[in-house]
Scaffold this active site. Structure first.
Site, mmCIF file in Angstrom:
data_model
loop_
_atom_site.group_PDB
_atom_site.id
_atom_site.type_symbol
_atom_site.label_atom_id
_atom_site.label_comp_id
_atom_site.label_asym_id
_atom_site.label_seq_id
_atom_site.Cartn_x
_atom_site.Cartn_y
_atom_site.Cartn_z
ATOM 1 N N TYR A 44 43.122 39.999 2.519
ATOM 2 C CA TYR A 44 43.596 38.872 3.337
ATOM 3 C C TYR A 44 42.420 37.950 3.688
ATOM 4 O O TYR A 44 42.472 36.736 3.472
ATOM 5 C CB TYR A 44 44.264 39.376 4.639
ATOM 6 N N LYS B 4 41.254 33.758 2.508
ATOM 7 C CA LYS B 4 40.842 32.615 3.325
ATOM 8 C C LYS B 4 39.513 32.050 2.791
ATOM 9 O O LYS B 4 39.325 30.843 2.699
ATOM 10 C CB LYS B 4 40.725 33.017 4.797
ATOM 11 N N SER C 17 40.371 30.997 8.958
ATOM 12 C CA SER C 17 40.191 31.994 10.018
ATOM 13 C C SER C 17 38.713 32.265 10.262
ATOM 14 O O SER C 17 37.894 32.196 9.336
ATOM 15 C CB SER C 17 40.886 33.284 9.573
HETATM 16 C C1 UD1 Z 1 42.652 40.503 13.345
HETATM 17 C C2 UD1 Z 1 42.254 40.734 11.908
HETATM 18 C C3 UD1 Z 1 41.726 39.431 11.347
HETATM 19 C C4 UD1 Z 1 42.781 38.334 11.446
HETATM 20 C C5 UD1 Z 1 43.231 38.226 12.900
HETATM 21 C C6 UD1 Z 1 44.417 37.281 12.973
HETATM 22 C C7 UD1 Z 1 41.572 43.086 11.659
HETATM 23 C C8 UD1 Z 1 40.423 44.018 11.539
HETATM 24 N N1 UD1 Z 1 41.258 41.791 11.826
HETATM 25 O O1 UD1 Z 1 41.500 40.098 14.059
HETATM 26 O O2 UD1 Z 1 41.350 39.583 9.991
HETATM 27 O O3 UD1 Z 1 42.270 37.106 11.027
HETATM 28 O O4 UD1 Z 1 43.641 39.499 13.406
HETATM 29 O O5 UD1 Z 1 44.825 37.091 14.298
HETATM 30 O O6 UD1 Z 1 42.718 43.485 11.618
HETATM 31 N N2 UD1 Z 1 42.946 45.896 19.809
HETATM 32 C C9 UD1 Z 1 43.185 47.048 20.509
HETATM 33 N N3 UD1 Z 1 44.425 47.626 20.402
HETATM 34 C C10 UD1 Z 1 45.422 47.090 19.621
HETATM 35 C C11 UD1 Z 1 45.154 45.897 18.909
HETATM 36 C C12 UD1 Z 1 43.901 45.326 19.010
HETATM 37 O O7 UD1 Z 1 42.320 47.562 21.219
HETATM 38 O O8 UD1 Z 1 46.515 47.668 19.560
HETATM 39 C C13 UD1 Z 1 41.616 45.258 19.918
HETATM 40 C C14 UD1 Z 1 40.873 45.167 18.606
HETATM 41 O O9 UD1 Z 1 40.090 46.305 18.392
HETATM 42 C C15 UD1 Z 1 40.045 43.904 18.804
HETATM 43 C C16 UD1 Z 1 40.901 43.029 19.729
HETATM 44 O O10 UD1 Z 1 41.817 43.926 20.336
HETATM 45 O O11 UD1 Z 1 38.869 44.229 19.487
HETATM 46 C C17 UD1 Z 1 41.654 41.950 19.000
HETATM 47 O O12 UD1 Z 1 42.357 42.530 17.925
HETATM 48 P P1 UD1 Z 1 43.345 41.699 16.985
HETATM 49 O O13 UD1 Z 1 44.350 40.991 17.811
HETATM 50 O O14 UD1 Z 1 43.842 42.627 15.936
HETATM 51 O O15 UD1 Z 1 42.417 40.560 16.347
HETATM 52 P P2 UD1 Z 1 41.091 40.679 15.444
HETATM 53 O O16 UD1 Z 1 40.649 42.076 15.299
HETATM 54 O O17 UD1 Z 1 40.097 39.755 16.025
#
Ligand code: UD1
Length: 338
Positions: free
Chosen positions: A150, A154, A125
């Site tokens: 997690y 990795k 990842s």
């Molecule tokens: C997350 C994990 C990462 C993992 C990856 C797998 C965290 C901090 N990181 O990454 O370790 O490898 O998923 O796919 O959990 N967002 C919102 N509202 C939501 C959900 C997400 O605003 O309900 C935003 C988040 O703040 C972020 C973006 O969307 O900016 C993407 O979020 P997400 O899909 O959770 O991915 P990562 O944070 O990149």
């Protein structure tokens, strides 16, 4: 050629099985079904017309795994997806994560090291980079201290493979560092099936769109980005699946330059949370209910891939746009809720 896919009923695993079958590989899936359903096999069959071999097996059960390898002594390669992946849960239950993700990897490598030649693809990842200092992120960017058990599994996983390859010339491995996988197969026969409330952005958006969730919480709009929301590199799962086939072929055809290599898998393009929401609204024709809330702890501001190494060395490039990937996610969500 027979390939083992561990975790082959999962989100990225199932899409990779489809691409392997399309390329003429025979696939054996091992999955413990802890976060996936055997019904996925029907979806794979509906797309390719071929039913992969399947054994319900927990990789922690060393005896059964050893017996599996004895019965399948004609495996040419292994793509290893099986792992636990919920960031929050990993903080609550670190030992579960180290046991599931590290213990099983060690055992798997021990088995593979016995063979005359082994080809091994590891599901890693971009989380290993943390908040990188420079964008886009190249494979040479330093690995930062992990934010969660997690993420640590990795990093440690990559190190275990690297160290083992150093002293095991018959073992050839590639670690693929995924950015943010999303979407579903265009046929809507297979896709992402998050258990409970989705933690990732795209499934939360499509579930909100279909009325399963009231509203999306956007975690912060005061980040130092153009629209204030975080930026990620969203990569279509079918593109990602194809990269696995390409990486496997590289090893099977002895094209790898070293016996342990690492590649970023992303599009090279960053999209903000608001841009992802706009994409959803474009392809669905629906307004999304969302609200800006506080930042989520541990979130990084920006991450997108430098894709030059994957493009030039692996000969792979993401083909699909964010809108195309979003449309597939939306088609899938509507199908499973209908
Ligand atoms: C997350 C994990 C990462 C993992 C990856 C797998 C965290 C901090 N990181 O990454 O370790 O490898 O998923 O796919 O959990 N967002 C919102 N509202 C939501 C959900 C997400 O605003 O309900 C935003 C988040 O703040 C972020 C973006 O969307 O900016 C993407 O979020 P997400 O899909 O959770 O991915 P990562 O944070 O990149």
């Amino acid at each position: 050629m027979k390939i083992l896919v561990t975790g082959g009923l999962g989100f990225i695993g199932s899409h990779t099985v489809v691409e392997l079958q399309k390329e003429g590989f025979e696939v054996v899936i091992i999955d413990d079904c802890s976060n996936a359903s055997e019904k996925v096999l029907e979806g794979i069959h509906a797309i390719t017309g071929k039913m992969p071999l399947f054994e319900k097996l927990d990789l922690k059960d060393n005896e059964k795994v050893s017996d599996f390898f004895k019965r399948h002594d004609d495996l040419e390669g292994v793509i290893h997806f099986a792992a636990s992946k919920a960031v929050g849960e990993s903080v609550e239950k670190p030992l579960l994560y180290y046991e599931n993700n590290i213990g099983t990897l060690v055992y798997l490598l021990k088995e593979l090291a016995k063979n005359e030649k082994s080809s091994f693809i590891f599901s890693s990842s971009c989380t290993v980079y943390g908040q990188a200092d420079e964008m886009p992120i190249t494979e040479n960017a330093p690995v930062k201290p992990a934010e969660s058990p997690y993420g640590n599994t990795k990093q440690i996983g990559e190190e275990i493979i690297r160290d083992t390859c150093l002293v095991t010339p018959n073992l050839n491995a590639i670690a693929l560092r995924y950015f943010n996988p999303m979407g579903a197969h265009p046929s809507a026969e297979i896709g992402e099936l998050p258990i409970g409330v989705p933690q990732n952005l795209v499934p939360f958006i499509t579930q909100t769109g279909v009325g399963l969730r009231k509203e999306l919480s956007v975690f912060g709009d005061d980040y130092p980005t153009e629209d204030g929301t975080c930026i990620r590199d969203y990569i279509y799962v079918v593109d990602l699946a194809k990269a696995h086939v390409q990486a496997l072929k590289r090893l099977l055809e002895d094209k790898n330059l070293e016996n342990y290599e690492v590649f970023n898998l992303g599009t090279g393009k960053g999209s903000s949370v608001l841009e992802v929401i706009e994409s959803f609204e474009r392809v669905s024709g629906k307004k999304l209910n969302y609200r800006i809330v506080d930042r989520r702890a541990g979130d990084i501001v920006t991450a997108y891939a430098d894709t030059a190494k994957a493009n030039e060395v692996l000969g792979w490039k993401a083909q699909y746009t964010l809108d195309e990937a979003m449309k597939s996610a939306w088609d899938w969500e509507r199908k499973i809720r209908s």
